[in-house]
Design an enzyme around this catalytic site. Structure first.
Site, mmCIF file in Angstrom:
data_model
loop_
_atom_site.group_PDB
_atom_site.id
_atom_site.type_symbol
_atom_site.label_atom_id
_atom_site.label_comp_id
_atom_site.label_asym_id
_atom_site.label_seq_id
_atom_site.Cartn_x
_atom_site.Cartn_y
_atom_site.Cartn_z
ATOM 1 N N THR A 131 0.781 -1.230 0.170
ATOM 2 C CA THR A 131 -0.034 -0.082 -0.025
ATOM 3 C C THR A 131 0.894 1.159 0.087
ATOM 4 O O THR A 131 1.913 1.403 0.494
ATOM 5 C CB THR A 131 -0.900 0.028 1.096
ATOM 6 O OG1 THR A 131 -1.579 1.308 1.324
ATOM 7 C CG2 THR A 131 -0.069 -0.172 2.516
ATOM 8 N N ASP A 132 0.126 2.359 -0.410
ATOM 9 C CA ASP A 132 0.922 3.703 -0.444
ATOM 10 C C ASP A 132 1.023 4.048 1.089
ATOM 11 O O ASP A 132 2.088 4.979 1.253
ATOM 12 C CB ASP A 132 0.279 4.745 -1.327
ATOM 13 C CG ASP A 132 -1.045 4.932 -1.026
ATOM 14 O OD1 ASP A 132 -1.626 4.411 0.163
ATOM 15 O OD2 ASP A 132 -1.847 5.840 -1.444
ATOM 16 N N GLU A 133 0.288 3.589 1.887
ATOM 17 C CA GLU A 133 0.240 4.100 3.334
ATOM 18 C C GLU A 133 1.704 3.939 3.999
ATOM 19 O O GLU A 133 1.989 4.668 4.911
ATOM 20 C CB GLU A 133 -0.910 3.427 4.215
ATOM 21 C CG GLU A 133 -2.184 3.617 3.528
ATOM 22 C CD GLU A 133 -3.275 3.441 4.362
ATOM 23 O OE1 GLU A 133 -3.088 3.250 5.775
ATOM 24 O OE2 GLU A 133 -4.494 3.549 4.196
ATOM 25 N N TYR A 156 -1.855 -0.350 10.920
ATOM 26 C CA TYR A 156 -1.627 -1.149 9.761
ATOM 27 C C TYR A 156 -0.601 -0.835 8.823
ATOM 28 O O TYR A 156 0.009 -1.668 8.406
ATOM 29 C CB TYR A 156 -3.101 -0.723 9.297
ATOM 30 C CG TYR A 156 -3.185 -1.030 7.670
ATOM 31 C CD1 TYR A 156 -3.164 -2.476 7.250
ATOM 32 C CD2 TYR A 156 -3.228 -0.044 6.506
ATOM 33 C CE1 TYR A 156 -3.425 -2.612 5.778
ATOM 34 C CE2 TYR A 156 -3.322 -0.255 5.504
ATOM 35 C CZ TYR A 156 -3.066 -1.442 4.838
ATOM 36 O OH TYR A 156 -3.274 -1.648 3.569
ATOM 37 N N LYS A 160 2.329 -3.323 7.259
ATOM 38 C CA LYS A 160 2.490 -3.354 5.739
ATOM 39 C C LYS A 160 3.909 -3.114 5.542
ATOM 40 O O LYS A 160 4.604 -3.796 4.681
ATOM 41 C CB LYS A 160 1.564 -2.661 5.149
ATOM 42 C CG LYS A 160 0.247 -3.107 4.940
ATOM 43 C CD LYS A 160 -0.051 -4.601 4.387
ATOM 44 C CE LYS A 160 0.105 -4.406 3.000
ATOM 45 N NZ LYS A 160 -0.272 -5.649 2.516
HETATM 46 P P1 NAD Z 1 -9.543 -7.181 2.299
HETATM 47 O O1 NAD Z 1 -9.568 -7.153 3.812
HETATM 48 O O2 NAD Z 1 -10.792 -7.062 1.606
HETATM 49 O O3 NAD Z 1 -9.316 -8.751 2.062
HETATM 50 C C1 NAD Z 1 -8.381 -9.518 2.908
HETATM 51 C C2 NAD Z 1 -8.368 -10.958 2.610
HETATM 52 O O4 NAD Z 1 -7.271 -11.698 3.146
HETATM 53 C C3 NAD Z 1 -9.857 -11.856 2.962
HETATM 54 O O5 NAD Z 1 -10.340 -12.424 2.277
HETATM 55 C C4 NAD Z 1 -9.323 -12.296 4.251
HETATM 56 O O6 NAD Z 1 -10.221 -13.381 4.544
HETATM 57 C C5 NAD Z 1 -7.822 -12.762 3.896
HETATM 58 N N1 NAD Z 1 -7.055 -13.012 5.141
HETATM 59 C C6 NAD Z 1 -6.751 -12.047 6.112
HETATM 60 N N2 NAD Z 1 -5.899 -12.526 7.142
HETATM 61 C C7 NAD Z 1 -5.552 -13.989 6.650
HETATM 62 C C8 NAD Z 1 -4.985 -14.988 7.006
HETATM 63 N N3 NAD Z 1 -4.502 -14.775 8.292
HETATM 64 N N4 NAD Z 1 -4.491 -16.126 6.094
HETATM 65 C C9 NAD Z 1 -5.334 -16.366 4.897
HETATM 66 N N5 NAD Z 1 -6.129 -15.290 4.689
HETATM 67 C C10 NAD Z 1 -6.254 -14.132 5.412
HETATM 68 O O7 NAD Z 1 -8.313 -6.289 2.065
HETATM 69 P P2 NAD Z 1 -8.424 -5.792 0.239
HETATM 70 O O8 NAD Z 1 -8.821 -4.283 0.387
HETATM 71 O O9 NAD Z 1 -8.633 -6.553 -0.778
HETATM 72 O O10 NAD Z 1 -6.619 -5.557 0.188
HETATM 73 C C11 NAD Z 1 -5.833 -6.876 -0.159
HETATM 74 C C12 NAD Z 1 -4.218 -6.397 0.039
HETATM 75 O O11 NAD Z 1 -3.971 -5.284 -0.861
HETATM 76 C C13 NAD Z 1 -3.857 -6.092 1.330
HETATM 77 O O12 NAD Z 1 -2.751 -6.612 1.283
HETATM 78 C C14 NAD Z 1 -3.924 -4.642 1.326
HETATM 79 O O13 NAD Z 1 -2.804 -4.130 2.250
HETATM 80 C C15 NAD Z 1 -3.570 -4.274 -0.092
HETATM 81 N N6 NAD Z 1 -4.043 -3.078 -0.497
HETATM 82 C C16 NAD Z 1 -5.318 -2.295 -0.321
HETATM 83 C C17 NAD Z 1 -5.713 -1.331 -0.695
HETATM 84 C C18 NAD Z 1 -7.107 -0.626 -0.673
HETATM 85 O O14 NAD Z 1 -7.434 0.295 -0.853
HETATM 86 N N7 NAD Z 1 -7.975 -1.636 -0.279
HETATM 87 C C19 NAD Z 1 -4.801 -0.503 -1.311
HETATM 88 C C20 NAD Z 1 -3.526 -0.882 -1.534
HETATM 89 C C21 NAD Z 1 -3.042 -1.999 -1.034
HETATM 90 O O1 TDX Z 2 -16.392 6.171 8.278
HETATM 91 C C1 TDX Z 2 -15.345 6.802 7.638
HETATM 92 N N1 TDX Z 2 -15.227 8.129 7.713
HETATM 93 C C2 TDX Z 2 -14.199 8.757 7.212
HETATM 94 O O2 TDX Z 2 -14.265 9.910 7.142
HETATM 95 C C3 TDX Z 2 -14.286 5.967 6.922
HETATM 96 C C4 TDX Z 2 -14.341 4.538 7.386
HETATM 97 C C5 TDX Z 2 -13.257 6.649 6.701
HETATM 98 N N2 TDX Z 2 -13.174 8.138 6.473
HETATM 99 C C6 TDX Z 2 -12.218 8.705 5.835
HETATM 100 C C7 TDX Z 2 -10.811 8.024 6.436
HETATM 101 C C8 TDX Z 2 -9.892 8.327 5.162
HETATM 102 O O3 TDX Z 2 -9.372 9.674 5.458
HETATM 103 O O4 TDX Z 2 -12.140 8.306 4.524
HETATM 104 C C9 TDX Z 2 -10.771 8.071 3.962
HETATM 105 C C10 TDX Z 2 -10.872 6.904 3.659
HETATM 106 O O5 TDX Z 2 -10.793 5.763 4.543
HETATM 107 P P1 TDX Z 2 -10.972 4.267 4.472
HETATM 108 O O6 TDX Z 2 -11.781 3.769 3.378
HETATM 109 O O7 TDX Z 2 -11.005 3.361 5.453
HETATM 110 O O8 TDX Z 2 -9.331 4.121 3.560
HETATM 111 P P2 TDX Z 2 -7.711 4.604 4.219
HETATM 112 O O9 TDX Z 2 -7.671 4.418 5.561
HETATM 113 O O10 TDX Z 2 -7.399 5.567 3.305
HETATM 114 O O11 TDX Z 2 -7.051 3.095 3.868
HETATM 115 C C11 TDX Z 2 -7.440 2.274 2.597
HETATM 116 O O12 TDX Z 2 -6.357 2.643 1.428
HETATM 117 C C12 TDX Z 2 -5.194 2.108 1.406
HETATM 118 C C13 TDX Z 2 -7.432 0.683 2.676
HETATM 119 O O13 TDX Z 2 -8.363 0.493 3.678
HETATM 120 C C14 TDX Z 2 -6.236 0.303 2.995
HETATM 121 O O14 TDX Z 2 -6.211 -1.312 3.040
HETATM 122 C C15 TDX Z 2 -5.127 0.576 1.967
HETATM 123 O O15 TDX Z 2 -4.031 0.019 2.165
#
Ligand code: NAD
Ligand code: TDX
Length: 350
Positions: A131-133, A156, A160
């Protein structure tokens, strides 16, 4: 046939990656390994679950013996590692489970790959999705590049960042063939409704308050999930070993402006009067340690591998809102917890 282990394939991004690989590459066996936490939903993959090149394995990436068995049983050639605890708010409440899954789970997979491949690294790859975080928080100006120093702030992002460091360490120390990509915020179908976009779409539909953290001025860089999956496909096939690629859409939105777009889009599609849902906006206490701004410079990926996002944000948001409106039963099942019944039914069939 190539045997690719995709971890976390029942989650949001993982399900899009699994679907893309299963459909696009009939000559790859895709082994989806997921422990099915609250975020894992096999219903996300209903359309491909009977394909001959798809196998689901329920396992925890922290279970070293099980992971080793999976490597040998399925003769794994490559890993695309997405399994993680992914929600920042949960990490603030329960940092330990983030360290366990994101750090120790990743280490287990690295160990298994190193042991099973045993220095025969030809045509092998460990691809870690991050992730970019990990880069921390920006002020008004500048972008995260692949050279930006790591500066994570939430449990988190710290977990990562740690997993990224371990992946690089295995490349540097043992020559394990690895690649990493760091992506910005994703949006699209099948996202668990705890994250901003699906949570707010659902709340607008149901006339529920929209909890905006702080003043709503934090900025995120949004990418359509299918564009992330396309980038993963490209980096998997063409990425340089040992390298890192940033993925993002040059698409920054202040939270409050994005929320207004969501309100407008939902109200339009539900044929409500313009502004009907504006009063749902509710400012609440800010997230602890809330990063101000993320913005990814993805020019390396564009210049070296030719990737560009395929969708404009307004088009992507409209498609996404339409998907949630047309898949009311999916969101109801997820919110009520009934999706776990589908997981059980699928596992009984196995
Ligand atoms: P998500 O939470 O929707 O899915 C995570 C999946 O991993 C789930 O299916 C869960 O059951 C599985 N999992 C969790 N713990 C596990 C374990 N111990 N063993 C096996 N499986 C397990 O997450 P997402 O949003 O799809 O993110 C996927 C990946 O991409 C993550 O590594 C996250 O850090 C990265 N990522 C997410 C975002 C975003 O915006 N969502 C952005 C950049 C990177
Ligand atoms: O109820 C809310 N109110 C609110 O203001 C929630 C859930 C979020 N927010 C804000 C927090 C953040 O500034 O909105 C923005 C986005 O929040 P999230 O959807 O929780 O995402 P973020 O915290 O930015 O992280 C996401 O992007 C990077 C993903 O959850 C991560 O897994 C990924 O790595």
């Amino acid at each position: 046939m190539k045997n690719i282990l995709i971890t976390g394939g029942a989650g949001f991004i993982g399900s899009h990656v699994v679907r893309l690989f299963v459909n696009k590459y009939p000559n790859y066996n895709i082994i989806n390994l997921d422990v099915l936490t609250y975020a894992g939903n096999l219903e996300n993959l209903k359309d491909i679950e009977d394909k001959p090149n798809y196998t689901f394995v329920k396992a925890d990436i922290c279970d070293a013996n099980k992971i080793e068995n999976v490597f040998s049983k399925h003769n794994i050639d490559a890993v695309i590692h997405l399994a993680a605890e992914s929600h920042v708010d949960r990490s603030i409440i329960d940092p330990l489970s983030f360290a366990r899954t994101n750090v120790m789970g990743t280490l287990n997979l690295l160990q298994a790959a190193k042991k099973y491949w045993d220095n025969d690294y030809e045509n092998k790859l460990f691809y870690h999705i991050s992730t970019d975080e990990v880069y921390g928080s920006l002020t008004e100006k500048g972008f995260f590049t692949e050279e930006t120093s790591y500066d994570p702030h939430s449990p988190y992002s710290a977990s990562k960042a740690s997993s990224d460091h371990f992946v690089r360490a295995y490349n540097d120390t043992y020559n394990l063939p690895t690649v990493i990509s760091n992506c910005s915020n994703n949006y699209g179908s099948y996202q668990f409704p705890e994250k901003l976009i699906p949570l707010f779409i659902n709340n607008i539909c149901n006339n529920k308050p929209l909890p905006v953290y702080g003043k709503g001025e934090n900025i995120r860089d949004w990418l359509y999930v299918n564009d992330h999956a396309r980038a993963i496909d490209l980096i998997y096939h063409k990425g340089k070993l040992g390298d890192t690629y940033n993925i993002g859409g040059f698409n920054e939105w202040k939270n409050i402006d994005l929320i207004k777009v969501l309100i407008k889009t939902v109200d339009k599609l539900l044929e409500r009067k313009e502004g009907a849902s504006d009063n749902l906006i509710t400012y609440v206490t800010d997230r602890l340690g809330h990063d101000y701004r993320y913005a990814i410079d993805s020019s390396k990926l564009k210049n070296e591998l030719g990737w560009e996002p395929s969708l404009q944000f307004e088009e992507g948001i409209e498609k996404t809102v339409k998907w949630y409106l047309n898949n009311e039963s999916w969101i109801k099942n997820v919110i009520s917890g009934d999706y776990q019944k589908y997981n059980k039914k699928y596992l009984q069939k196995e």
